[in-house]
Write an enzyme that holds these catalytic residues in place. Structure first.
Site, PDB file in Angstrom:
ATOM      1  N   HIS A  94       5.492   0.339   9.331  1.00 18.91           N
ATOM      2  CA  HIS A  94       4.979   1.087  10.481  1.00 18.91           C
ATOM      3  C   HIS A  94       6.149   1.439  11.398  1.00 18.91           C
ATOM      4  O   HIS A  94       7.117   0.695  11.486  1.00 18.91           O
ATOM      5  CB  HIS A  94       3.976   0.216  11.253  1.00 18.91           C
ATOM      6  CG  HIS A  94       3.574   0.789  12.582  1.00 18.91           C
ATOM      7  ND1 HIS A  94       2.586   1.748  12.690  1.00 18.91           N
ATOM      8  CD2 HIS A  94       4.030   0.563  13.842  1.00 18.91           C
ATOM      9  CE1 HIS A  94       2.454   2.072  13.976  1.00 18.91           C
ATOM     10  NE2 HIS A  94       3.313   1.370  14.694  1.00 18.91           N
TER      11      HIS A  94
ATOM     12  N   PHE B 236      -9.693   7.458   6.685  1.00 19.97           N
ATOM     13  CA  PHE B 236      -8.975   6.353   6.044  1.00 19.97           C
ATOM     14  C   PHE B 236      -8.952   5.089   6.902  1.00 19.97           C
ATOM     15  O   PHE B 236      -8.322   4.098   6.521  1.00 19.97           O
ATOM     16  CB  PHE B 236      -7.544   6.785   5.693  1.00 19.97           C
ATOM     17  CG  PHE B 236      -6.716   7.248   6.865  1.00 19.97           C
ATOM     18  CD1 PHE B 236      -6.048   6.335   7.680  1.00 19.97           C
ATOM     19  CD2 PHE B 236      -6.584   8.604   7.156  1.00 19.97           C
ATOM     20  CE1 PHE B 236      -5.283   6.758   8.757  1.00 19.97           C
ATOM     21  CE2 PHE B 236      -5.819   9.036   8.239  1.00 19.97           C
ATOM     22  CZ  PHE B 236      -5.164   8.107   9.035  1.00 19.97           C
TER      23      PHE B 236
ATOM     24  N   ARG C  63      10.689   4.202   3.356  1.00 21.79           N
ATOM     25  CA  ARG C  63       9.479   4.516   2.583  1.00 21.79           C
ATOM     26  C   ARG C  63       9.825   5.064   1.197  1.00 21.79           C
ATOM     27  O   ARG C  63       9.124   4.782   0.220  1.00 21.79           O
ATOM     28  CB  ARG C  63       8.580   5.468   3.383  1.00 21.79           C
ATOM     29  CG  ARG C  63       7.806   4.722   4.474  1.00 21.79           C
ATOM     30  CD  ARG C  63       7.079   5.629   5.424  1.00 21.79           C
ATOM     31  NE  ARG C  63       6.110   4.899   6.252  1.00 21.79           N
ATOM     32  CZ  ARG C  63       5.524   5.405   7.331  1.00 21.79           C
ATOM     33  NH1 ARG C  63       5.812   6.634   7.724  1.00 21.79           N
ATOM     34  NH2 ARG C  63       4.658   4.690   8.028  1.00 21.79           N
TER      35      ARG C  63
ATOM     36  N   LYS D  81       4.602  -3.981   6.123  1.00 20.45           N
ATOM     37  CA  LYS D  81       3.189  -4.050   5.724  1.00 20.45           C
ATOM     38  C   LYS D  81       2.969  -5.089   4.608  1.00 20.45           C
ATOM     39  O   LYS D  81       3.912  -5.487   3.916  1.00 20.45           O
ATOM     40  CB  LYS D  81       2.718  -2.657   5.318  1.00 20.45           C
ATOM     41  CG  LYS D  81       2.788  -1.673   6.515  1.00 20.45           C
ATOM     42  CD  LYS D  81       2.119  -0.343   6.236  1.00 20.45           C
ATOM     43  CE  LYS D  81       2.176   0.526   7.486  1.00 20.45           C
ATOM     44  NZ  LYS D  81       1.416   1.796   7.323  1.00 20.45           N
TER      45      LYS D  81
ATOM     46  N   ARG E  74      11.843   6.617  13.242  1.00 22.56           N
ATOM     47  CA  ARG E  74      10.966   7.482  12.425  1.00 22.56           C
ATOM     48  C   ARG E  74      11.803   8.173  11.330  1.00 22.56           C
ATOM     49  O   ARG E  74      11.335   8.347  10.211  1.00 22.56           O
ATOM     50  CB  ARG E  74      10.265   8.538  13.301  1.00 22.56           C
ATOM     51  CG  ARG E  74       9.227   7.997  14.282  1.00 22.56           C
ATOM     52  CD  ARG E  74       8.000   7.368  13.679  1.00 22.56           C
ATOM     53  NE  ARG E  74       7.307   8.143  12.697  1.00 22.56           N
ATOM     54  CZ  ARG E  74       6.032   7.928  12.318  1.00 22.56           C
ATOM     55  NH1 ARG E  74       5.330   6.937  12.881  1.00 22.56           N
ATOM     56  NH2 ARG E  74       5.463   8.634  11.399  1.00 22.56           N
TER      57      ARG E  74
ATOM     58  N   THR F 250       5.247   9.844   6.333  1.00 27.04           N
ATOM     59  CA  THR F 250       4.077   8.983   6.119  1.00 27.04           C
ATOM     60  C   THR F 250       3.722   8.911   4.638  1.00 27.04           C
ATOM     61  O   THR F 250       3.463   7.836   4.099  1.00 27.04           O
ATOM     62  CB  THR F 250       2.875   9.533   6.925  1.00 27.04           C
ATOM     63  OG1 THR F 250       3.256   9.648   8.296  1.00 27.04           O
ATOM     64  CG2 THR F 250       1.665   8.637   6.794  1.00 27.04           C
TER      65      THR F 250
ATOM     66  N   ASN G  30       2.499   2.242   2.482  1.00 24.58           N
ATOM     67  CA  ASN G  30       3.776   2.930   2.710  1.00 24.58           C
ATOM     68  C   ASN G  30       4.802   2.033   3.401  1.00 24.58           C
ATOM     69  O   ASN G  30       5.666   2.513   4.139  1.00 24.58           O
ATOM     70  CB  ASN G  30       3.563   4.261   3.436  1.00 24.58           C
ATOM     71  CG  ASN G  30       2.912   4.092   4.791  1.00 24.58           C
ATOM     72  OD1 ASN G  30       2.619   2.982   5.220  1.00 24.58           O
ATOM     73  ND2 ASN G  30       2.688   5.190   5.479  1.00 24.58           N
TER      74      ASN G  30
HETATM   75  P1  DAT Z   1       2.537   6.828  10.341  1.00 24.01           P
HETATM   76  O1  DAT Z   1       2.383   5.412   9.859  1.00 24.01           O
HETATM   77  O2  DAT Z   1       3.605   7.578   9.583  1.00 24.01           O
HETATM   78  O3  DAT Z   1       2.718   6.936  11.834  1.00 24.01           O
HETATM   79  P2  DAT Z   1      -0.201   7.712  10.786  1.00 24.01           P
HETATM   80  O4  DAT Z   1      -0.064   7.118  12.159  1.00 24.01           O
HETATM   81  O5  DAT Z   1      -0.676   9.112  10.685  1.00 24.01           O
HETATM   82  O6  DAT Z   1       1.165   7.591   9.972  1.00 24.01           O
HETATM   83  O7  DAT Z   1      -1.211   6.817   9.918  1.00 24.01           O
HETATM   84  C1  DAT Z   1      -1.170   5.407  10.002  1.00 24.01           C
HETATM   85  C2  DAT Z   1      -1.206   4.841   8.600  1.00 24.01           C
HETATM   86  O8  DAT Z   1      -2.454   5.144   7.993  1.00 24.01           O
HETATM   87  C3  DAT Z   1      -0.163   5.404   7.646  1.00 24.01           C
HETATM   88  O9  DAT Z   1       1.065   4.725   7.741  1.00 24.01           O
HETATM   89  C4  DAT Z   1      -0.793   5.205   6.300  1.00 24.01           C
HETATM   90  C5  DAT Z   1      -2.270   5.369   6.584  1.00 24.01           C
HETATM   91  N1  DAT Z   1      -2.713   6.749   6.297  1.00 24.01           N
HETATM   92  C6  DAT Z   1      -2.399   7.860   6.996  1.00 24.01           C
HETATM   93  N2  DAT Z   1      -2.979   8.949   6.468  1.00 24.01           N
HETATM   94  C7  DAT Z   1      -3.697   8.495   5.406  1.00 24.01           C
HETATM   95  C8  DAT Z   1      -4.541   9.110   4.445  1.00 24.01           C
HETATM   96  N3  DAT Z   1      -4.778  10.444   4.458  1.00 24.01           N
HETATM   97  N4  DAT Z   1      -5.103   8.312   3.491  1.00 24.01           N
HETATM   98  C9  DAT Z   1      -4.893   6.979   3.469  1.00 24.01           C
HETATM   99  N5  DAT Z   1      -4.117   6.325   4.355  1.00 24.01           N
HETATM  100  C10 DAT Z   1      -3.531   7.074   5.304  1.00 24.01           C
HETATM  101 MG    MG Z   2       1.453   6.477  13.402  1.00 24.44          MG
END
Ligand code: DAT
Ligand code: MG
Length: 139
Positions: A117, A59, A104, A11, A87, A93, A114
């Site tokens: 991806h 978000f 992470r 990222k 993962r 996350t 974070n």
């Molecule tokens: P991941 O990246 O672990 O698959 P995700 O698909 O649920 O997580 O969400 C995509 C991205 O969005 C995540 O890496 C960071 C951001 N994100 C997720 N939940 C969030 C939240 N509650 N507030 C702000 N950003 C968030």
């Molecule tokens: Mg995801």
């Protein structure tokens, strides 16, 4: 049967902080082979398309803004059980919940920033990989 490929992006904040090499070292040390890789930057519209599955989430706007704020390093990776093992390597996350030894835990700054991806399924790994790379860019 589990696929042997996953998709990832380093990222913008992690690229800006010069962590490309550190993150790739962790990925390779964990046994993943890089099939495709480049440095590029998403527009807000392209970030919106990539994360369309999250468009109803609160978000979404913040996520698209952050992901288009600077260059990223997308990659297709190969390993047995790639999606699941990757993962595990990236960690939770929310970095507050990420285990020691995960990418992470080491490089994330916050839930939004974070570091990296990782695809959540074989189907999405294929869709996300082809979002960035053509077949002649995958070796
Ligand atoms: P991941 O990246 O672990 O698959 P995700 O698909 O649920 O997580 O969400 C995509 C991205 O969005 C995540 O890496 C960071 C951001 N994100 C997720 N939940 C969030 C939240 N509650 N507030 C702000 N950003 C968030
Ligand atoms: Mg995801």
């Amino acid at each position: 049967m589990a696929s042997n490929r996953t998709f990832t992006m380093i990222k913008p904040h992690a690229v800006a902080d010069n962590h490309i090499g550190g993150i790739i070292a962790m990925i390779e040390a964990a046994g993943f082979r890089i099939v495709a890789m480049k440095k590029t930057q998403l527009t807000p519209a392209l970030a919106g398309k990539f994360y369309e599955v999250h468009k109803e989430r609160g978000f979404y706007g913040e996520l698209c803004e952050m992901m288009s704020s600077g260059p990223i390093v997308p990659m297709i990776l190969e390993k047995e059980n790639a999606v699941t093992d990757f993962r595990t390597l990236i960690g939770a996350t929310n970095p507050a919940n990420a285990e020691e030894g995960t990418i992470r835990k080491k490089y994330a700054k916050s839930l939004g920033e974070n570091a990296i991806h990782g695809s959540d399924s074989d189907e999405n790994a294929a869709i996300e990989g082809s979002f960035f790379f053509g077949v002649t860019e995958q070796y």
